[in-house]
Design an enzyme around this catalytic site. Structure first.
Site, PDB file in Angstrom:
ATOM      1  N   GLU A   1      -2.504 -14.346  -5.676  1.00  0.00           N
ATOM      2  CA  GLU A   1      -2.496 -14.601  -6.981  1.00  0.00           C
ATOM      3  C   GLU A   1      -1.160 -15.389  -7.513  1.00  0.00           C
ATOM      4  OE1 GLU A   1      -1.402 -12.036  -5.595  1.00  0.00           O
ATOM      5  OE2 GLU A   1      -0.194 -11.019  -7.094  1.00  0.00           O
TER       6      GLU A   1
ATOM      7  N   HIS B   1       0.808 -12.300  -1.769  1.00  0.00           N
ATOM      8  CA  HIS B   1       0.194 -12.374  -3.100  1.00  0.00           C
ATOM      9  C   HIS B   1      -0.239 -13.650  -3.392  1.00  0.00           C
ATOM     10  CE1 HIS B   1       2.414  -8.988  -5.202  1.00  0.00           C
ATOM     11  NE2 HIS B   1       3.160  -9.083  -3.722  1.00  0.00           N
TER      12      HIS B   1
ATOM     13  N   CYS C   1      -0.720  -6.573  -0.589  1.00  0.00           N
ATOM     14  CA  CYS C   1       0.630  -6.089  -0.853  1.00  0.00           C
ATOM     15  C   CYS C   1       0.482  -4.520  -0.690  1.00  0.00           C
ATOM     16  CB  CYS C   1       1.448  -6.660  -1.639  1.00  0.00           C
ATOM     17  SG  CYS C   1       3.130  -6.510  -1.167  1.00  0.00           S
TER      18      CYS C   1
ATOM     19  N   ARG D   1       5.506  -0.182   5.810  1.00  0.00           N
ATOM     20  CA  ARG D   1       5.740  -0.845   4.304  1.00  0.00           C
ATOM     21  C   ARG D   1       7.141  -1.546   4.692  1.00  0.00           C
ATOM     22  NH1 ARG D   1       6.407   3.925   0.311  1.00  0.00           N
ATOM     23  NH2 ARG D   1       6.490   2.053  -1.137  1.00  0.00           N
TER      24      ARG D   1
ATOM     25  N   GLU E   1       3.623  -0.692  -6.649  1.00  0.00           N
ATOM     26  CA  GLU E   1       4.313   0.274  -5.849  1.00  0.00           C
ATOM     27  C   GLU E   1       3.265   0.962  -5.257  1.00  0.00           C
ATOM     28  OE1 GLU E   1       7.442  -0.281  -5.091  1.00  0.00           O
ATOM     29  OE2 GLU E   1       7.059   1.304  -3.595  1.00  0.00           O
ATOM     30  N   SER E   2       2.870   1.056  -3.896  1.00  0.00           N
ATOM     31  CA  SER E   2       1.830   1.831  -3.467  1.00  0.00           C
ATOM     32  C   SER E   2       1.881   3.386  -3.835  1.00  0.00           C
ATOM     33  CB  SER E   2       1.940   1.607  -1.715  1.00  0.00           C
ATOM     34  OG  SER E   2       2.924   2.083  -1.363  1.00  0.00           O
TER      35      SER E   2
HETATM   36  N1  GLN Z   1       6.854  -2.478  -1.130  1.00  0.00           N
HETATM   37  C1  GLN Z   1       5.693  -2.125  -2.003  1.00  0.00           C
HETATM   38  C2  GLN Z   1       4.849  -0.768  -1.403  1.00  0.00           C
HETATM   39  O1  GLN Z   1       5.156  -0.546  -0.267  1.00  0.00           O
HETATM   40  C3  GLN Z   1       4.837  -3.347  -1.855  1.00  0.00           C
HETATM   41  C4  GLN Z   1       5.486  -4.426  -2.520  1.00  0.00           C
HETATM   42  C5  GLN Z   1       4.253  -5.180  -3.319  1.00  0.00           C
HETATM   43  O2  GLN Z   1       3.328  -5.154  -3.679  1.00  0.00           O
HETATM   44  N2  GLN Z   1       4.852  -6.671  -3.674  1.00  0.00           N
HETATM   45  O3  GLN Z   1       4.507  -0.399  -2.073  1.00  0.00           O
END
Ligand code: GLN
Length: 192
Positions: free
Chosen positions: A174, A172, A79, A108, A47-48
């Protein structure tokens, strides 16, 4: 050569495993001391807003900015990590914390509700076959400055880009067995 994985929140161990499979030493980064041992840093998904607050609290944000600007630390945001490296966040919450390094504007959660999470084949510049890319509530790059090179695109927008020692992907890497994106970042770290 050591590559750090920011370990304050999010998908950390999968990145460490991929780096080790590529034959480089991976360090989990939670402190300024561990960050100073690394030539590169992966900022994982999560979660950013949360990661952004924690890196300020742990005193990591300034050090990441400073070392990247001096040219001694490559940074790869996946992400939520892409959101954090961006200079501009479209519709971001007020005072959303960010590193503000890369000349991109991101949106986002850019993929509508039914497609919030999906995987798809993706052409990545310089790879000779597509990769399987996993998107989880992913951002896209809406706008990029002249120094930013597009590496992968979907009809919705740009999903991977590079600016010098900065790399960002909406997806992602990973979460699949494909090591090519990690190898690509390791090569950027070697160029420093
Ligand atoms: N939606 C998340 C964000 O904006 C990112 C989601 C993720 O890293 N998988 O922080």
């Amino acid at each position: 050569m050591k590559i750090g994985v920011l370990a304050v929140q999010g998908a950390v161990s999968e990145h460490i495993r991929h780096l080790e499979h590529c034959g480089v030493e991976a360090v989990s980064v939670k402190s300024r001391e561990s960050l100073n041992k690394a030539n590169g840093l992966i900022i994982p998904g999560g979660e950013s807003t949360t990661i952004g607050k924690l890196i300020e609290i742990f005193g990591l944000a300034d050090l990441i900015r400073e070392r990247n600007r001096q040219g001694s630390l490559a940074v790869f945001g996946t992400c939520a990590g892409m959101v954090l490296v961006a200079q501009n966040i479209f519709d971001g919450i007020k005072e959303q914390p960010r590193l503000g390094l890369m000349d991109i504007t991101v949106q986002r959660n850019a993929f509508g509700r039914q497609k919030e999470s999906f995987e798809t084949d993706l052409d990545f510049k310089s790879f000779n076959s597509p990769l399987t890319a996993v998107f989880i509530r992913a951002p896209i790059i809406e706008k990029a400055g002249p120094a930013v090179e597009t590496l992968a695109e979907l009809p919705e927008g740009v999903v991977a880009a590079r600016q010098g020692s900065l790399l960002a992907t909406s997806f992602h890497p990973e979460l699949t067995d494909d090591l090519r994106i990690h190898q690509f970042f390791i090569n950027i770290c070697r160029e420093l």
